[in-house]
Design an enzyme around this catalytic site. Structure first.
Site, PDB file in Angstrom:
ATOM      1  N   HIS A   1      10.481 -23.523   9.617  1.00  9.47           N
ATOM      2  CA  HIS A   1       9.414 -24.234  10.327  1.00  9.47           C
ATOM      3  C   HIS A   1       8.029 -24.045   9.709  1.00  9.47           C
ATOM      4  CE1 HIS A   1      11.575 -24.841  14.472  1.00  9.47           C
ATOM      5  NE2 HIS A   1      12.314 -25.242  13.434  1.00  9.47           N
TER       6      HIS A   1
ATOM      7  N   THR B   1       2.545  -1.495   8.947  1.00  8.60           N
ATOM      8  CA  THR B   1       3.061  -2.405   9.974  1.00  8.60           C
ATOM      9  C   THR B   1       3.319  -3.801   9.440  1.00  8.60           C
ATOM     10  OG1 THR B   1       0.802  -3.037  10.534  1.00  8.60           O
ATOM     11  CG2 THR B   1       1.789  -1.232  11.820  1.00  8.60           C
TER      12      THR B   1
ATOM     13  N   CYS C   1       2.928  -3.280   4.073  1.00  8.85           N
ATOM     14  CA  CYS C   1       2.061  -2.137   4.415  1.00  8.85           C
ATOM     15  C   CYS C   1       2.747  -1.410   5.564  1.00  8.85           C
ATOM     16  CB  CYS C   1       0.633  -2.584   4.731  1.00  8.85           C
ATOM     17  SG  CYS C   1       0.452  -3.657   6.166  1.00  8.85           S
TER      18      CYS C   1
ATOM     19  N   HIS D   1       7.397 -30.458  10.852  1.00  7.09           N
ATOM     20  CA  HIS D   1       6.823 -29.155  10.499  1.00  7.09           C
ATOM     21  C   HIS D   1       5.809 -29.288   9.369  1.00  7.09           C
ATOM     22  CE1 HIS D   1       9.638 -27.510  13.270  1.00  7.09           C
ATOM     23  NE2 HIS D   1      10.655 -28.044  12.604  1.00  7.09           N
TER      24      HIS D   1
ATOM     25  N   GLY E   1      -1.950  -5.636   8.563  1.00 10.81           N
ATOM     26  CA  GLY E   1      -3.137  -5.721   7.714  1.00 10.81           C
ATOM     27  C   GLY E   1      -2.934  -6.680   6.550  1.00 10.81           C
TER      28      GLY E   1
ATOM     29  N   ASP F   1       0.858  -1.188   0.000  1.00 11.50           N
ATOM     30  CA  ASP F   1       0.000   0.000   0.000  1.00 11.50           C
ATOM     31  C   ASP F   1       0.900   1.247   0.000  1.00 11.50           C
ATOM     32  OD1 ASP F   1       0.847   0.343   2.624  1.00 11.50           O
ATOM     33  OD2 ASP F   1      -1.167   0.285   3.502  1.00 11.50           O
TER      34      ASP F   1
HETATM   35  C1  RB5 Z   1      -2.263   2.601   6.442  1.00  8.94           C
HETATM   36  O1  RB5 Z   1      -2.387   3.802   7.121  1.00  8.94           O
HETATM   37  C2  RB5 Z   1      -2.013   1.469   7.422  1.00  8.94           C
HETATM   38  O2  RB5 Z   1      -3.139   1.237   8.192  1.00  8.94           O
HETATM   39  C3  RB5 Z   1      -1.593   0.212   6.687  1.00  8.94           C
HETATM   40  O3  RB5 Z   1      -0.471   0.471   5.946  1.00  8.94           O
HETATM   41  C4  RB5 Z   1      -1.233  -0.993   7.538  1.00  8.94           C
HETATM   42  O4  RB5 Z   1      -0.283  -0.668   8.491  1.00  8.94           O
HETATM   43  C5  RB5 Z   1      -2.350  -1.764   8.063  1.00  8.94           C
HETATM   44  O5  RB5 Z   1      -2.193  -2.785   8.743  1.00  8.94           O
END
Ligand code: RB5
Length: 152
Positions: A103, A72, A70, A138, A75, A13
């Site tokens: 694993h 973090t 993305c 595994h 998502g 993203d």
């Molecule tokens: C976008 O703002 C953010 O929510 C997305 O990149 C991600 O981190 C979602 O898990």
């Protein structure tokens, strides 16, 4: 269409667009042909749209491996792991990357563009590409959930 073993599909993203561009370079340098499903700028998009594009092509066997990014990585991981035969592993550190291959036989590497820097991302990608699955016990564990349906 079924791609060769040397192909990999990638998507991110907006939050991880800059890291995606770097990771594409790492993958190309590793000798892989990279299919980029976007996004192609830092304009806001919805991460599920991208996760679906990548995970569906790994799930149906078009690609053996994929990368999703993305902010973090959370998502993308949540969406990708809804697909049959997808084992998406969020690896923002080297140990997780290695173990996700040894694993878990992870077939999609997920990283967070707002979590991990370029240098560590390169090490994570390299380790993830080079580490083999150990199989054995595994594989038995993967068989227990890899094609799970209708669990309550
Ligand atoms: C976008 O703002 C953010 O929510 C997305 O990149 C991600 O981190 C979602 O898990």
């Amino acid at each position: 269409m079924n791609q060769t073993k040397n192909s990999i599909i990638i998507g991110s993203d907006h939050a991880a667009y800059p890291l995606k561009e770097k990771v594409k370079t790492f993958l190309t340098e590793a000798g892989l042909v990279v299919e980029d499903v976007g996004t192609h700028s830092e304009t806001s998009v919805d991460y599920p749209d991208i996760a679906i594009k990548v995970a569906s092509r790994v799930s149906n066997g078009d690609f053996k491996r994929g990368v999703l990014l993305c902010g973090t990585g959370i998502g993308m991981s949540l969406v990708a792991n809804r697909f049959d035969h997808v084992r998406a592993a969020l690896c923002n550190d080297l140990f997780s990357a290695i173990m996700s291959r040894r694993h878990n036989n992870a077939n999609i590497l997920v990283m967070g563009g707002r979590v991990i820097g370029e240098t560590l991302a390169r090490e994570v990608v390299t380790a993830w590409l080079e580490t083999p699955f150990e199989g054995g016990r595994h594989q038995r564990r993967l068989d227990q959930f890899d094609s799970m349906k209708n669990m309550v």
